[in-house]
Write an enzyme that holds these catalytic residues in place. Sequence first.
Site, short mmCIF file in Angstrom:
data_model
loop_
_atom_site.label_atom_id
_atom_site.label_comp_id
_atom_site.label_asym_id
_atom_site.label_seq_id
_atom_site.Cartn_x
_atom_site.Cartn_y
_atom_site.Cartn_z
N LYS A 272 -16.59 -5.88 4.47
CA LYS A 272 -15.25 -6.38 4.82
C LYS A 272 -15.47 -7.55 5.77
O LYS A 272 -15.68 -7.38 6.97
CB LYS A 272 -14.45 -5.26 5.51
N GLU B 122 -22.41 -3.49 17.28
CA GLU B 122 -22.80 -4.69 18.03
C GLU B 122 -21.50 -5.26 18.57
O GLU B 122 -20.70 -5.83 17.81
CB GLU B 122 -23.55 -5.65 17.13
N CYS C 121 -21.57 -14.09 20.85
CA CYS C 121 -21.55 -12.86 21.67
C CYS C 121 -22.57 -12.91 22.79
O CYS C 121 -22.39 -12.28 23.82
CB CYS C 121 -21.80 -11.65 20.78
N GLU D 243 -14.01 -10.52 28.40
CA GLU D 243 -14.63 -11.47 27.47
C GLU D 243 -13.55 -12.43 26.97
O GLU D 243 -12.55 -12.00 26.40
CB GLU D 243 -15.25 -10.72 26.30
#
Length: 489
Positions: free
Chosen positions: A181, A257, A291, A393
């Site tokens: 996906k 992750e 990231c 973040e």
Amino acid sequence: MNRTQRDRYPNFINGQWVQSEKCFQNRNPADNTLLGSVSEAGRAEVDAAVQAARAALDGPWSKMTTARRAELLHAVADGIMARFDEFVAAEIADTGKPYHLASHLDIPRGAANFKIFADVVKNVPAESFEMATPDGGQAINYAVRSPKGVIGVICPWNLPLLLMTWKVGPALACGNTVVVKPSEETPATATLLAEVMNAVGIPPGVYNVVHGFGKDSAGEFLTADAGVDAITFTGETGTGEAIMAAAARGIRAVSMELGGKNAGIVFADCDFDKAVAGIARAAFDNSGQVCLGTERVYVQRPIFERFVAALKDKAESLRLGDPLAEGTSFGPLVSLEHRRKVLSYYARAVGDGATVVTGGGVPDMPGALGEGAWVQPTIWTGLPESSAVIREEIFGPCCHIAPFDTEEEAAALANDTQYGLATTIWTRDIGTAHRMAGAIKVGICWINSWFLRDLRTAFGGAKQSGIGREGGVHSLEFYTELKNVCVKL
Ligand code: NAD
């Protein structure tokens, strides 16, 4: 159907293109032009994809020799490189990233992931132990690895092909089948890869793609599907929590992750120019949408002012422009929606009392680019550590720089976060480097470098930045079941 129209992104199920009734638009973030129409898979399509993956798993794929599977995966990598320009163009149109990034990182690494993991699986040794038995005899134990099954692969948009193949490469090499996906923001390269899979002869059902969103859409349907044996996910920590909850039903394994709020630490004895260049990359590459990127920079007090001025120069020398144009080094954010989120932090920083060293707003872009999701590369100083700008973040091209005095203080600042993905440390003192590497609670620590990747090494996050490690042989832990066979002699 044939996928002859490049502005259509159908699902790919059992080697066939499957159009959904419901569709959504895919837009180019550089200028907001319409790229095409993406099928949004419903429960029935997701289930059909999972069933196709199961049939391929029980059929040709897991029965094939490892050597033949490896050969086919090498052909997939070659197939991507044979259509390099198309893949690069598709990735740039979906993300807005500059040509040099897509052509030097995303697509070559996306292809290489198939070869690397095919070779790992071919070459990894199995463990074996001899033992004495209570009756004075002997036994040998040996381990065999078998595929885990049907793997649900849920991907983000920041490095679409690269991060997807980082999962699909090892999953297929180990003999699993996958239902992917892709992010709703970046459907193109996963769809192109389906064409390559068919062209090189990957059996139908081994690689399936279902498009759509997360909640109440393809992502949730896939993670809820009882036919999925394990789920590998890269994305936000909050989404990871939802996926773990879904995976709890049926006790299914997850690899996560997740997000980060990574610290960069610069000591006064560093190679100054290299440190400035390294932190500039860590903060601004891919418009800060990495990231592993650095949104918190701590600089030792004697060089603080000089460092802030030098990083400001770097930020202001970035060349914003058409992602396809030569010399462009900085593209837009992935979407107007993501820009709203990033700009909310730009406003928050000012509200929390930051000094805006550079940027802080929306650049004036020429012509059609004025419609795109652009923000200025931004540097702040003077925020309290409690500010949301320092704690959360942002995933944009921005960083806050604060001074520190001692190693202990720098380590405490770096560790004061719920995240633990990566850090980058700049010093010429080998003792400082090793002490800091030991003190900082992260999965990945770079010394005098950033994003330098040997794909055999373990990759993953500590704390709320992830669960598990992928890369090299570490990927086998997730993608295979290890069975011990004990033979009494
Ligand atoms: P996201 O979590 O919003 O979305 C990721 C994927 O999950 C998308 O495909 C989305 O459709 C899907 N999804 C969303 N909700 C879902 C649900 N309830 N069930 C199932 N699927 C769902 O993340 P993003 O915005 O696409 O990516 C940016 C994030 O990814 C950042 O937090 C970044 O740090 C993280 N990231 C981490 C790594 C790493 O290796 N640790 C690498 C790249 C990006």
